[in-house]
Design a protein around this motif. Structure first.
Motif, mmCIF file in Angstrom:
data_model
loop_
_atom_site.group_PDB
_atom_site.id
_atom_site.type_symbol
_atom_site.label_atom_id
_atom_site.label_comp_id
_atom_site.label_asym_id
_atom_site.label_seq_id
_atom_site.Cartn_x
_atom_site.Cartn_y
_atom_site.Cartn_z
ATOM 1 N N ALA A 185 84.220 53.042 36.240
ATOM 2 C CA ALA A 185 84.063 52.872 37.685
ATOM 3 C C ALA A 185 82.601 52.961 38.078
ATOM 4 O O ALA A 185 82.090 54.009 38.418
ATOM 5 C CB ALA A 185 84.878 53.931 38.421
ATOM 6 N N SER A 186 81.916 51.859 38.017
ATOM 7 C CA SER A 186 80.485 51.864 38.324
ATOM 8 C C SER A 186 80.202 51.508 39.775
ATOM 9 O O SER A 186 79.070 51.605 40.239
ATOM 10 C CB SER A 186 79.759 50.875 37.403
ATOM 11 N N GLU A 187 81.233 51.061 40.490
ATOM 12 C CA GLU A 187 81.039 50.682 41.885
ATOM 13 C C GLU A 187 81.858 51.585 42.797
ATOM 14 O O GLU A 187 82.936 52.039 42.442
ATOM 15 C CB GLU A 187 81.460 49.225 42.100
ATOM 16 N N ASN A 188 81.333 51.821 43.997
ATOM 17 C CA ASN A 188 82.003 52.684 44.965
ATOM 18 C C ASN A 188 82.724 51.804 45.982
ATOM 19 O O ASN A 188 82.181 51.444 47.019
ATOM 20 C CB ASN A 188 80.973 53.581 45.662
ATOM 21 N N LEU A 189 83.968 51.408 45.638
ATOM 22 C CA LEU A 189 84.727 50.492 46.472
ATOM 23 C C LEU A 189 86.032 51.144 46.901
ATOM 24 O O LEU A 189 86.555 52.018 46.220
ATOM 25 C CB LEU A 189 85.031 49.200 45.706
ATOM 26 N N LYS A 243 87.151 54.960 42.965
ATOM 27 C CA LYS A 243 86.845 54.309 41.697
ATOM 28 C C LYS A 243 87.964 53.403 41.205
ATOM 29 O O LYS A 243 87.768 52.632 40.277
ATOM 30 C CB LYS A 243 86.558 55.375 40.636
ATOM 31 N N SER A 246 87.305 49.479 41.238
ATOM 32 C CA SER A 246 86.302 49.021 40.277
ATOM 33 C C SER A 246 86.862 48.996 38.860
ATOM 34 O O SER A 246 86.518 48.119 38.065
ATOM 35 C CB SER A 246 85.053 49.898 40.336
ATOM 36 N N GLN A 249 88.937 45.913 38.683
ATOM 37 C CA GLN A 249 88.100 44.716 38.619
ATOM 38 C C GLN A 249 87.558 44.481 37.219
ATOM 39 O O GLN A 249 87.477 43.336 36.751
ATOM 40 C CB GLN A 249 86.951 44.832 39.626
ATOM 41 N N ILE A 250 87.174 45.539 36.539
ATOM 42 C CA ILE A 250 86.672 45.403 35.174
ATOM 43 C C ILE A 250 87.768 44.880 34.258
ATOM 44 O O ILE A 250 87.543 43.980 33.438
ATOM 45 C CB ILE A 250 86.125 46.755 34.658
#
Length: 324
Positions: A185-189, A243, A246, A249-250
């Motif tokens: 989870a590299s993005e804060n969505l 997280k 994200s 999404q990955i």
């Protein structure tokens, strides 16, 4: 490389099994020898496309042989003793008169049999037996595995993992999932995470719709962690980390990347898992955990994404949420 991971795991498990069989045999503890008959029957079937069954299931304590493939005309003995005398003792048994025209395989499960493959043996009943071809040991098995196509190698790996892998540690699962989610989870969505019971009937429909029946058992094995992962996502998202999306999404990105080049749905599913594992292994913030545990966590994540409609097509009217 995945091939290296698979082979190393298989090699380690088989060598440890051989070592334990030998050491326990010296103490006259023979339970592993008994279990190994059925284990090696299944393993040889995978490696050589045999149809061996444990003869003791059909008739108890048959002297000289343990396994039989009636259609393939193969009989086999599984033994932790690997000597010329042992093999010749088997070949002298009158049971071979019943199986004339069958090829005899001697399977050494604890010791190297290289020298025996160079020898000659007294064979009074004229069994079909070529020492160079028909004496199998762990080294022969590993050489076959090493030169397999990767899809077949994975199948053997999955079998070995189920038979010889460690028991699942639920505490570790919880901790490791948190670690893996943090890495992915590299993005804060933002994402809304539901936590109802899953509808197994609907999931089975999706499995069939996507031609994934060959790995239905695998999906069933990991879908039971849906609630635990659901709680973990919700925990992160309540803290404002959000997280979950994200991670989805990955996983979906790997599905899209592989979808164009992979026509076999099962290979596509496993390819997603392999890619996600690779991402984690290459992450700077990855604190190494045993490969078995890492892989298990990724299976949980990918099966969960499958259930939640993030990857693969959904049949018409699909709803993984069980009716209340």
């Amino acid at each position: 490389m995945n091939r290296s991971e698979y082979f190393n795991y298989i090699e380690e498990k088989l060598q440890v099994l051989a070592y334990r069989i030998e050491k326990r045999g010296r103490l006259n503890i023979l339970d592993l020898n008994i279990y190994s008959e059925s284990f090696f029957a299944d393993l040889l079937n995978l490696l050589f496309n045999f149809k061996l069954v444990n003869l003791n299931v059909l008739k108890q304590n048959v002297e000289g042989i343990d396994l039989v493939d009636i259609n393939g005309k193969i009989i086999a003995q599984v033994s932790s003793t690997c000597t010329k005398q042992k093999i010749e003792g088997s070949l002298k048994k009158k049971i071979f008169l019943k199986y004339q025209g069958f090829t005899f395989k001697f399977v050494s499960i604890a010791k190297d049999a290289g020298k025996l493959r160079e020898g000659s043996f007294t064979n009074p009943h004229k069994a079909l037996f070529s020492p160079a071809d028909d004496i199998i040991d762990i080294g022969i098995i590993l050489n076959v595995v090493l030169n397999m196509r990767i899809e077949k190698q994975r199948e053997v790996y999955e079998f070995i993992k189920k038979e010889l892998g460690k028991e699942v540690d639920v505490v570790k699962v919880d901790t490791n999932l948190a670690t893996i989610i943090n890495i992915l989870a590299s993005e804060n969505l933002s994402s809304n995470i539901e936590s109802p019971e899953i509808n197994s009937f609907e999931i089975d429909k999706k499995i069939e719709f996507n031609d994934l029946l060959d790995i239905k058992e695998t999906i069933d094995d990991y879908k039971i962690y849906y609630q635990k992962l659901d709680e973990k996502y919700a925990e992160f998202d309540r803290e404002g980390a959000n997280k979950s999306l994200s991670v989805f999404q990955i996983i979906k990105k790997q599905y899209i990347l592989l979808q164009n080049g992979e026509t076999n749905p099962c290979d596509l599913f496993f390819g997603i898992i392999d890619n996600v594992i690779k991402i984690i292994l290459e992450s700077k913030n990855y604190n190494e955990i045993p490969y078995e545990e890492l892989e298990m966590c990724v299976y949980i994540l990918v099966v969960d994404a499958f259930i939640r409609c993030k990857i693969f097509k959904n049949p018409e009217g699909y709803s993984y949420v069980a009716a209340g």
